[in-house]
Design a protein around this motif. Structure first.
Motif, PDB file in Angstrom:
ATOM      1  N   UNK A 165       0.814  -1.222   0.000  1.00  0.00           N
ATOM      2  CA  UNK A 165       0.000   0.000   0.000  1.00  0.00           C
ATOM      3  C   UNK A 165       0.847   1.272   0.000  1.00  0.00           C
ATOM      4  N   UNK A 166       1.854   1.383   0.863  1.00  0.00           N
ATOM      5  CA  UNK A 166       2.670   2.599   0.799  1.00  0.00           C
ATOM      6  C   UNK A 166       3.334   2.785  -0.564  1.00  0.00           C
ATOM      7  N   UNK A 167       3.775   1.675  -1.160  1.00  0.00           N
ATOM      8  CA  UNK A 167       4.458   1.808  -2.446  1.00  0.00           C
ATOM      9  C   UNK A 167       3.484   2.142  -3.568  1.00  0.00           C
ATOM     10  N   UNK A 168       2.223   1.719  -3.414  1.00  0.00           N
ATOM     11  CA  UNK A 168       1.233   1.963  -4.465  1.00  0.00           C
ATOM     12  C   UNK A 168       0.388   3.193  -4.159  1.00  0.00           C
ATOM     13  N   UNK A 169       0.814   4.008  -3.192  1.00  0.00           N
ATOM     14  CA  UNK A 169       0.013   5.172  -2.793  1.00  0.00           C
ATOM     15  C   UNK A 169      -0.343   6.097  -3.966  1.00  0.00           C
ATOM     16  N   UNK A 170       0.607   6.430  -4.849  1.00  0.00           N
ATOM     17  CA  UNK A 170       0.227   7.259  -5.994  1.00  0.00           C
ATOM     18  C   UNK A 170      -0.835   6.570  -6.849  1.00  0.00           C
ATOM     19  N   UNK A 171      -0.762   5.275  -6.924  1.00  0.00           N
ATOM     20  CA  UNK A 171      -1.736   4.501  -7.690  1.00  0.00           C
ATOM     21  C   UNK A 171      -3.120   4.593  -7.073  1.00  0.00           C
ATOM     22  N   UNK A 172      -3.171   4.531  -5.749  1.00  0.00           N
ATOM     23  CA  UNK A 172      -4.459   4.647  -5.060  1.00  0.00           C
ATOM     24  C   UNK A 172      -5.056   6.023  -5.338  1.00  0.00           C
ATOM     25  N   UNK A 173      -4.207   7.048  -5.274  1.00  0.00           N
ATOM     26  CA  UNK A 173      -4.689   8.408  -5.523  1.00  0.00           C
ATOM     27  C   UNK A 173      -5.238   8.517  -6.946  1.00  0.00           C
ATOM     28  N   UNK A 174      -4.481   8.016  -7.911  1.00  0.00           N
ATOM     29  CA  UNK A 174      -4.924   8.107  -9.306  1.00  0.00           C
ATOM     30  C   UNK A 174      -6.234   7.365  -9.508  1.00  0.00           C
ATOM     31  N   UNK A 175      -6.329   6.169  -8.931  1.00  0.00           N
ATOM     32  CA  UNK A 175      -7.545   5.374  -9.090  1.00  0.00           C
ATOM     33  C   UNK A 175      -8.735   6.081  -8.452  1.00  0.00           C
ATOM     34  N   UNK A 176      -8.536   6.627  -7.261  1.00  0.00           N
ATOM     35  CA  UNK A 176      -9.619   7.326  -6.574  1.00  0.00           C
ATOM     36  C   UNK A 176     -10.094   8.515  -7.404  1.00  0.00           C
ATOM     37  N   UNK A 177      -9.174   9.238  -7.981  1.00  0.00           N
ATOM     38  CA  UNK A 177      -9.538  10.407  -8.786  1.00  0.00           C
ATOM     39  C   UNK A 177     -10.351   9.982 -10.003  1.00  0.00           C
ATOM     40  N   UNK A 178      -9.859   8.959 -10.692  1.00  0.00           N
ATOM     41  CA  UNK A 178     -10.564   8.521 -11.905  1.00  0.00           C
ATOM     42  C   UNK A 178     -11.933   7.942 -11.553  1.00  0.00           C
ATOM     43  N   UNK A 179     -12.006   7.181 -10.452  1.00  0.00           N
ATOM     44  CA  UNK A 179     -13.311   6.674  -9.980  1.00  0.00           C
ATOM     45  C   UNK A 179     -14.260   7.824  -9.712  1.00  0.00           C
TER      46      UNK A 179
END
Lengths: 273, 359
Positions: free
Chosen positions: A187-201
């Motif tokens: 999760x810490x390493x994929x944090x930018x990914x979580x942000x991007x996914x949340x934005x697109x969602x």
């Protein structure tokens, strides 16, 4: 003029035209939202006019619009929470090599994501009527999972796949359980990914119209429906409609400006993989 | 008690066998190097000790206890990965303390142990940094420190030096050997670099890929001297040593073989064969004195000047042969006709069919 210079000029020319083409409708609507009805439909169009704020004042005082705005906010929040609560562990599991039928599961998820959303409205309408989920934000967020969940799983899996597997193994050797590895390493390493996914969602949920139209009536109406509501039976309130449309763009606009880098990262990730 | 013991171990990836019939003992406190070309199963064997690769047949014991199916964390091992596998989102201190934290140690205890081990490997000034801000050598030390912190019975190393540049690799090699002497723990070290194998190991296990048609992976298991001076078979003879051993197939005639005009008597075990494979290391092959008619004729095809010595490639009727000559000797020029003489005391003989050594 050198060839390289010509190429640069040409690409700038194309970009300026494309940029203008995409921003022109928005500028036009901003124009309408700030004009009187007479100015808005004057021919030739009035480029210089005295702006009025009446339409915005009307929209921002409209309880129906405010409710729609808040409902969309909740739906986006709830939709993301559900998608991540299920999507993150699912993506983590699907990223492991030993999941039987992994390719099939991923293909099904993609299929569900690609189906037109209105397809779900009719069968779910009856279900929601019977279960009391009809016209609730929770029900809406639940149905939004038909596209947010597969999207979240696909995105998160791609980000998790970028985490070297040796890190997983190293953590295993240190005695970490799978959930600890997910929480402390992935999760810490994929944090930018979580942000991007949340934005697109959120963008997708915010702009959604068809499902909201079919599965809400009054209490859970979303912002897109609230905007459309200014298109009355007898007349269209162009000023208010435009002001409402611009207002509804604002949160996503602010969001997009703040998180530009994450969005581009998330989008280009899909492009390369 | 043996630190690690393999007994007829087999490992498959799906249907493909990668390791077959491996029996090998790493004694307590020993430094064992697993060496071999790509696909020989060396990393898989190491990973099976760690519990990261499943064992399909046979038994693997650590400290006398069967550990085939034990949890990786319960095996009394620590591993240094090729990529170091440091957590990039954590500082050096957090990386080192990760395992202790997972195992539920108190904060103060973690901080003390981390500080201690950081001092041992010279990282005290870097504890607050993230791995991304460290050099390759420093990352290597973090990985080593993380392993030390576990106080394991067995250290496992998976090609830990392959990401470093040549100069630093030599320094790190010495550092790991010194580390082994100080720790006294057992170590299993995987590399494809035979120089690393020769210089670091108490013992070397030379492994061959099953895909190349070998019945089992383990070609020879012995000290560096044994492996170098008495290779058990052609595979080991060819794999260990730079430049490679000269190998030629010669017809046997009346219990002897001929190397040009030089005649060599074969031991009884080889005398009855139709052909024999003869090997000689480049440092044992000699140039005959000028004007001498002894030995095999050849011409100098290529000269590699290493400063302290020359490596000559010579074209002969038996194919190209490599010869290593001290720089002090008179060195022939390119294209010059010379004669080569075998040193009969350092000849290695192999059966051409079984490829096994003949004494």
């Amino acid at each position: 003029m050198t060839r390289a210079r010509r190429a640069t000029l040409l690409s700038y020319a194309i970009l300026i035209i494309a940029g203008f083409a995409s921003i022109f409708p928005i500028l036009w609507i901003i124009g309408i939202s700030l004009k009187t009805q007479a100015d808005a439909f004057a021919m030739p169009p009035k480029l210089v006019f005295v702006p009025i704020w009446d339409h915005y004042a009307k929209v921002w005082a409209d309880a129906t619009f405010i409710k729609g705005f808040l409902n969309s906010l909740f739906a986006a929040l709830l939709g993301n929470l559900m998608a991540f609560a299920i999507g993150i562990p699912a993506a983590f599991a699907l990223n492991q090599k030993r999941v039987p039928g992994r390719a099939t599961i991923l293909a099904w998820l993609l299929l569900s994501y690609m189906l037109p959303e209105f397809l779900f409205v009719i069968p779910i309408y009856g279900l929601f009527q019977a279960s009391g989920l009809y016209d609730t934000v929770f029900g809406l967020a639940l149905v939004y999972q038909t596209f947010t969940l597969p999207f979240t799983i696909w995105m998160m899996r791609a980000f998790f796949a970028d985490v070297p597997f040796a890190l997983y193994e190293a953590a295993r050797l240190e005695g970490a359980k799978s959930w600890q590895i997910l929480l402390r390493v992935y999760l810490p390493m994929a944090a930018p990914g979580i942000a991007a996914t949340a934005i697109l969602n959120t963008i997708r949920i915010w702009n959604e119209l068809a499902i909201a139209l079919g599965l809400t009536f009054d209490k859970a109406q979303t912002v897109t429906l609230a905007v459309a509501a200014y298109r009355g039976y007898a007349a269209i309130d162009w000023g208010a409609l435009s002001a409402a449309a611009i207002t509804s763009i604002l949160p996503m606009l602010i969001f997009a400006v703040l998180a530009q880098r994450q969005i581009v990262g998330g989008l280009s990730l899909g492009a390369v993989k | 008690m043996a630190a690690v013991e393999f007994q007829n171990v087999g490992i498959r990836f799906g249907e493909v066998p990668v390791v077959r019939d491996l029996s090998l003992i790493v004694e307590d406190g020993e430094f064992v190097v697993l060496v071999g070309p790509s696909g020989c199963g060396k990393s898989t064997i190491l990973r099976s000790i760690a519990g990261l690769a499943a064992i399909n047949e046979g038994d693997m014991r650590i400290g006398g206890e069967r550990m085939n199916d034990a949890d990786p964390a319960a095996r009394d091992i620590a591993m240094v990965f090729q990529s170091y596998a440091l957590f990039p989102n954590m500082t050096v201190a957090q990386n080192l303390g990760f395992g202790l934290k997972i195992r539920g140690e108190a904060r103060a205890g973690i901080a003390r142990k981390v500080a201690e081990v950081a001092a041992v490997v010279g990282l005290s000034d870097h504890l607050h940094k993230r791995p991304g801000a460290l050099s390759g050598g420093q990352r290597q030390r973090v990985a080593l420190a993380r392993a030390i912190l576990r106080r394991p019975g067995v250290f496992l190393f998976d090609e830990p030096l392959s990401n470093l540049d040549a100069e630093f690799r030599t320094a790190m090699r010495a550092e790991i050997v010194r580390f082994h002497r100080n720790q006294g723990a057992s170590m299993v070290y995987v590399t494809h670099d035979q120089t690393e194998a020769m210089t670091m190991g108490d013992k070397i296990a030379v492994l061959a890929p099953l895909a190349a048609g070998h019945k089992a992976n383990l070609m020879q298991y012995g000290t560096p001297d044994e492996v170098y001076n008495r290779p058990a078979n052609l595979f080991v003879a060819r794999f260990i040593g730079t430049p490679r051993m000269n190998v030629m197939t010669l017809p046997v005639d009346g219990g002897t073989v001929r190397f040009g005009s030089q005649t060599l008597a074969l031991p009884p075990a080889a005398a009855h064969l139709g052909k024999v494979v003869l090997g000689q290391r480049p440092e044992h092959l000699r140039l005959a004195a000028t004007g001498s008619e002894s030995g095999l004729a050849g011409s100098v095809e290529h000269i590699e000047n290493l400063g302290h010595e020359m490596i000559l490639t010579l074209a002969t009727d038996l194919g190209p042969l490599i010869l290593r000559e001290a720089r002090s000797a008179k060195v022939p020029s390119l294209g010059q006709q010379v004669r080569l003489v075998l040193d009969p005391d350092h000849v290695h003989l192999f059966d051409p069919v079984s490829e096994q050594r003949i004494e």
